[in-house]
Scaffold this motif. Structure first.
Motif, PDB file in Angstrom:
ATOM      1  N   THR A  53       0.823  -1.220   0.000  1.00  0.00           N
ATOM      2  CA  THR A  53       0.000   0.000   0.000  1.00  0.00           C
ATOM      3  C   THR A  53       0.851   1.261   0.000  1.00  0.00           C
ATOM      4  OG1 THR A  53      -0.147  -0.100   2.416  1.00  0.00           O
ATOM      5  CG2 THR A  53      -1.914  -1.153   1.150  1.00  0.00           C
ATOM      6  N   GLU A  54       2.106   1.141   0.419  1.00  0.00           N
ATOM      7  CA  GLU A  54       2.979   2.300   0.467  1.00  0.00           C
ATOM      8  C   GLU A  54       4.335   1.950  -0.121  1.00  0.00           C
ATOM      9  OE1 GLU A  54       3.301   3.658   4.446  1.00  0.00           O
ATOM     10  OE2 GLU A  54       1.203   4.315   4.606  1.00  0.00           O
ATOM     11  N   SER A  55       5.022   3.007  -0.582  1.00  0.00           N
ATOM     12  CA  SER A  55       6.347   2.831  -1.151  1.00  0.00           C
ATOM     13  C   SER A  55       7.334   3.728  -0.423  1.00  0.00           C
ATOM     14  CB  SER A  55       6.329   3.182  -2.646  1.00  0.00           C
ATOM     15  OG  SER A  55       7.646   3.170  -3.167  1.00  0.00           O
ATOM     16  N   ASP A  56       8.561   3.223  -0.272  1.00  0.00           N
ATOM     17  CA  ASP A  56       9.610   4.044   0.345  1.00  0.00           C
ATOM     18  C   ASP A  56      10.413   4.805  -0.700  1.00  0.00           C
ATOM     19  OD1 ASP A  56      10.904   1.953  -0.822  1.00  0.00           O
ATOM     20  OD2 ASP A  56      11.842   1.194   1.016  1.00  0.00           O
ATOM     21  N   HIS A  57       9.980   4.733  -1.970  1.00  0.00           N
ATOM     22  CA  HIS A  57      10.656   5.465  -3.038  1.00  0.00           C
ATOM     23  C   HIS A  57      10.154   6.910  -3.060  1.00  0.00           C
ATOM     24  CE1 HIS A  57      12.717   6.185  -6.804  1.00  0.00           C
ATOM     25  NE2 HIS A  57      11.587   6.592  -7.368  1.00  0.00           N
ATOM     26  N   ALA A  58      11.094   7.857  -2.987  1.00  0.00           N
ATOM     27  CA  ALA A  58      10.707   9.274  -2.904  1.00  0.00           C
ATOM     28  C   ALA A  58      10.334   9.870  -4.252  1.00  0.00           C
ATOM     29  CB  ALA A  58      11.850  10.094  -2.282  1.00  0.00           C
ATOM     30  N   GLY A  59      10.772   9.251  -5.329  1.00  0.00           N
ATOM     31  CA  GLY A  59      10.508   9.811  -6.650  1.00  0.00           C
ATOM     32  C   GLY A  59       9.183   9.362  -7.231  1.00  0.00           C
ATOM     33  N   LYS A  60       9.017   9.628  -8.492  1.00  0.00           N
ATOM     34  CA  LYS A  60       7.789   9.281  -9.191  1.00  0.00           C
ATOM     35  C   LYS A  60       7.820   7.817  -9.583  1.00  0.00           C
ATOM     36  CE  LYS A  60       4.976  10.608 -13.198  1.00  0.00           C
ATOM     37  NZ  LYS A  60       4.889  11.488 -14.395  1.00  0.00           N
ATOM     38  N   LEU A  61       6.729   7.115  -9.357  1.00  0.00           N
ATOM     39  CA  LEU A  61       6.637   5.694  -9.678  1.00  0.00           C
ATOM     40  C   LEU A  61       6.060   5.499 -11.071  1.00  0.00           C
ATOM     41  CD1 LEU A  61       5.258   4.168  -6.347  1.00  0.00           C
ATOM     42  CD2 LEU A  61       7.632   4.304  -7.112  1.00  0.00           C
ATOM     43  N   GLY A  62       6.558   4.441 -11.722  1.00  0.00           N
ATOM     44  CA  GLY A  62       6.004   4.071 -13.014  1.00  0.00           C
ATOM     45  C   GLY A  62       4.818   3.138 -12.839  1.00  0.00           C
ATOM     46  N   TRP A  63       4.122   2.904 -13.942  1.00  0.00           N
ATOM     47  CA  TRP A  63       2.942   2.047 -13.917  1.00  0.00           C
ATOM     48  C   TRP A  63       3.271   0.656 -14.454  1.00  0.00           C
ATOM     49  CZ3 TRP A  63      -1.847   3.352 -11.960  1.00  0.00           C
ATOM     50  CH2 TRP A  63      -2.023   4.708 -11.637  1.00  0.00           C
ATOM     51  N   LEU A  64       2.615  -0.329 -13.883  1.00  0.00           N
ATOM     52  CA  LEU A  64       2.705  -1.681 -14.421  1.00  0.00           C
ATOM     53  C   LEU A  64       2.144  -1.671 -15.834  1.00  0.00           C
ATOM     54  CD1 LEU A  64       3.462  -4.532 -13.173  1.00  0.00           C
ATOM     55  CD2 LEU A  64       1.009  -4.924 -13.033  1.00  0.00           C
ATOM     56  N   GLU A  65       2.948  -2.101 -16.807  1.00  0.00           N
ATOM     57  CA  GLU A  65       2.519  -2.038 -18.202  1.00  0.00           C
ATOM     58  C   GLU A  65       1.370  -3.009 -18.458  1.00  0.00           C
ATOM     59  OE1 GLU A  65       2.981   0.008 -21.794  1.00  0.00           O
ATOM     60  OE2 GLU A  65       4.047   0.275 -19.897  1.00  0.00           O
ATOM     61  N   ARG A  66       1.567  -4.254 -18.066  1.00  0.00           N
ATOM     62  CA  ARG A  66       0.483  -5.228 -18.213  1.00  0.00           C
ATOM     63  C   ARG A  66       0.820  -6.503 -17.456  1.00  0.00           C
ATOM     64  NH1 ARG A  66       1.134  -9.175 -22.466  1.00  0.00           N
ATOM     65  NH2 ARG A  66       3.101  -8.892 -23.627  1.00  0.00           N
ATOM     66  N   VAL A  67      -0.218  -7.258 -17.135  1.00  0.00           N
ATOM     67  CA  VAL A  67      -0.055  -8.593 -16.550  1.00  0.00           C
ATOM     68  C   VAL A  67      -0.019  -9.584 -17.709  1.00  0.00           C
ATOM     69  CG1 VAL A  67      -1.075 -10.366 -15.078  1.00  0.00           C
ATOM     70  CG2 VAL A  67      -1.209  -7.958 -14.414  1.00  0.00           C
ATOM     71  N   VAL A  68       1.106 -10.251 -17.877  1.00  0.00           N
ATOM     72  CA  VAL A  68       1.272 -11.170 -19.006  1.00  0.00           C
ATOM     73  C   VAL A  68       0.361 -12.377 -18.857  1.00  0.00           C
ATOM     74  CG1 VAL A  68       2.921 -12.670 -20.205  1.00  0.00           C
ATOM     75  CG2 VAL A  68       3.647 -10.425 -19.371  1.00  0.00           C
ATOM     76  N   SER A  69       0.251 -12.879 -17.626  1.00  0.00           N
ATOM     77  CA  SER A  69      -0.561 -14.064 -17.370  1.00  0.00           C
ATOM     78  C   SER A  69      -1.087 -14.002 -15.948  1.00  0.00           C
ATOM     79  CB  SER A  69       0.280 -15.331 -17.575  1.00  0.00           C
ATOM     80  OG  SER A  69      -0.346 -16.448 -16.988  1.00  0.00           O
TER      81      SER A  69
END
Length: 654
Positions: A53-69
């Motif tokens: 639910t939370e991230s320790d990354h201070a920068g901008k997060l990318g999005w999951l492109e897709r679920v392959v399976s």
């Protein structure tokens, strides 16, 4: 959001990265699924390890492109194991995951996995063969139901080991738990499958390299989905995602077929130890011989002996004969020994043939005359193009065993001599000589591309290379081990251990001495490996080997890492390794000509190759692995691209 492991194979990027997950992907993005993410501007494969639910990354997060399976192929237990194996062998988790999870086949994933009609606990097997032979088998089998015992099993000569392993797996299945049984090669796997098939039926599958990718993935999915709970296979089967694992068994852990050729080169025995500890399941490491690594587990108290008493061992062992004093003139000259067989061996073979029993001759080389030397100075005959060994085929043509170049005019590089003589006699040449000596007796060869699984009983001669010995019902009447010096004189730390393992594999195929079985070892009876055979004492020999390695500071008494590559590359790498206190650096030393990187490692070695060894106390093994990883991280960050190979506890030290 979720934590994704990108499959990059780079040490400095070997960790999970946080990615945002779109609401459209929320249902299918469960831990363990394959995904595609954008990393450094390009799309890469990855695995979703966890949802957070939370991230320790201070920068901008990318999005999951897709679920392959939507298939969660990398479960939590398997991911934890892969991480532990990577840390143990100073590798990357993504490389271990590639070994553990087979490539995806979309059509196979869409197929339904039928549940076997025989699902549910199986009946308790008859374990009398265990309890009447091995002194601590009762307590071990009882512990399988309530705990996670660990044992090093010393199989008696002639033991029907596939049936014994099947009984252990059935004991685990009777408690409602799964089992993984790992063997070195396909021949062993076929025998194990024949023993397990009648007990488990469709609940048992095999995983081996010989399967096509579709069939392998289909079976792997059946295991992951819980339709199969007993897995038989070769080294990669150690990672099979069996539910509620109750038993792991590794047979003949000293066989070099179990050495993984791809980075980070994990050995199934060590993976089994890690998995048994993490998942709290029973572990059995068995064989006719015993490796020093297995013995070290007993010495440390981590595992216990599972052995028979001496009276039982003696009753099942063939009469073992080595060279007597009058035969030692043959032992002193390897060239003479390759030219003829001592009288004591012929007498044993003639007696067996007269009793209408088959005779096995074990020869360490296949071919005709696979190893030659200069007749004048006895220097090894080498190819002028690639420096490989020169052999003589049945047509009396000299050629290189490495590059195939025909040598039409041999000249010794040392003395200029033009004649050669045999260092060893191959299986085909030996078969010719024996055919003349035993006129009218059928002669068969087994080795190389033509391996016999079984031979019929009756008077016959079988010439086989190590590991290719066929099985015969009732056992051989006699066995003769030739050219033993070729196995004992190798410049290898494991030469004696490997020789004893191979000889015991031969001896286990011979009838007990009470039934007339005789084994002749063409070697000096005073040598420690030969004494171990005469006494049939693999445990004592392993203890002796371990004591010697402890004194000399070699694995498994210590943790050792090898770094191979061009001299300047490995020198710079080792200089940057922050070694634990007390660590030692050995080398560099040149590796033999023709050494190449293992298949799948991505390395390409050209020119001079050297090796540096790093040695630390066993307690500092994790520290050494972590230091090697940190050095790899700095190397990747600095964009050093020279080829290099790092192995922790390499199977061959030299």
């Amino acid at each position: 959001m979720g934590k994704v492991l990108p499959m990059l194979g780079l040490a400095h990027l070997d960790r999970p990265f946080d990615y945002l997950i779109d609401t459209d992907q929320d249902a299918s993005a469960v831990p363990g699924v394959r995904v595609r993410v954008r990393f450094a501007g390009r799309l890469v494969d990855g695995f979703l390890l966890d949802r957070v639910t939370e991230s320790d990354h201070a920068g901008k997060l990318g999005w999951l492109e897709r679920v392959v399976s939507p298939e969660p192929v990398l479960g939590a237990d398997l991911a934890t194991l892969c991480r532990a194996v990577a840390d143990r062998y100073a590798g990357t988790m993504s490389d271990v995951v590639r070994l553990a999870v087979p490539p995806r086949h979309a059509r196979t994933e869409k197929e339904d996995t039928p549940v076997p009609a025989s699902s549910g606990p199986v009946a308790m097997p008859d374990t009398a063969a265990w309890t009447t032979t091995y002194s601590t088998a009762d307590s071990f089998l009882a512990s399988m139901h309530s705990g996670h015992p660990r044992a090093i099993w010393q199989a008696t000569p002639g033991e029907d080991w596939p049936s014994r392993l099947a009984e252990l797996a059935a004991t685990a299945a009777a408690a409602g738990r799964g089992a993984i049984l790992v063997v070195p090669d396909q021949r062993d796997l076929d025998r194990l499958e024949a023993a397990c098939g009648p007990i488990f039926g469709e609940r048992c599958v095999t995983l081996a390299a010989g399967l096509g990718p579709t069939a392998r993935y289909r079976r792997w999915l059946a295991i992951r989905r819980g339709a199969v709970d007993v897995v038989l296979g070769t080294r990669s089967a150690m990672f099979a995602p069996v539910h509620d694992l109750g038993l792991i068994a590794v047979w003949d852990d000293g066989d070099d077929s179990l050495n993984e050729p791809r980075a980070p080169y994990p050995h199934p025995r060590e993976v089994a130890v890690l998995r048994s500890h993490q998942q709290r399941c029973a572990l059995v490491i068995g064989g006719f011989a015993r490796t020093t690594e297995a013995q070290s587990l007993v010495t440390a108290g981590w595992a216990h002996d599972l052995v028979a008493d001496r009276a039982t061992v003696r009753s099942r062992t063939a009469r073992v004969v080595a060279l007597s004093a009058e035969d030692r003139r043959v032992a002193g000259d390897p060239l003479a020994r390759s030219a003829r067989i001592p009288g004591v061996a012929f007498e044993a073979a003639r007696s067996a043939v007269a009793a209408d029993a088959p005779v096995l001759f074990s020869v360490p080389r296949r071919g005709y005359m696979p190893s030659l030397a200069c007749a004048r100075c006895r220097a090894h005959a080498r190819c002028r193009t690639c420096h490989g060994p020169v052999q003589l085929d049945a047509g009396n043509v000299l050629s290189c065993r490495w590059c195939g170049r025909v040598e039409r005019s041999f000249r010794c590089a040392e003395c200029g001599g033009s004649e050669v003589r045999a260092l060893t006699t191959g299986a085909r040449r030996t078969a010719e000589e024996l055919g003349r000596a035993f006129a009218g007796v059928p002669v068969a060869t087994s080795g190389g591309a033509s391996v016999l699984d079984e031979v019929e009983t009756g008077a016959r001669i079988v010439v086989a290379t190590p590991g290719a010995e066929p099985v015969v019902a009732g056992g051989y009447g006699a066995a003769v081990v030739l050219d033993t010096w070729a196995q004992l004189d190798r410049a290898d730390l494991r030469a004696a251990e490997d020789a004893v393992r191979r000889w015991m594999a031969v001896g286990s195929l011979v009838r007990p001495h009470a039934a007339g079985g005789t084994m002749v070892i063409v070697a000096d009876a005073g040598l420690a490996p030969v004494q171990a055979m005469i006494r049939w004492d693999p445990v004592g020999f392993a203890q002796q080997e371990l004591a010697q390695r402890t004194e000399l500071g070699f694995p498994p008494a210590v943790t050792m890492a090898s770094i191979d590559g061009p001299p300047e590359t490995i020198g710079a790498f080792v200089d940057g390794v922050g070694l634990p206190d007390g660590a030692e650096r050995l080398g560099p030393v040149p590796l033999p000509a023709g050494v190449r990187a293992p298949a799948g490692s991505g390395d390409s070695f050209d020119g001079d190759i050297e090796r540096i060894l790093l040695r630390v106390d066993r307690r500092d093994g994790k520290g050494l692995a972590a230091a090697l990883v940190a050095a790899q991280v700095r190397r990747n960050a600095n964009h050093d691209t020279g080829p290099i190979r790092v192995q922790v506890d390499p199977p061959t030290i030299g």
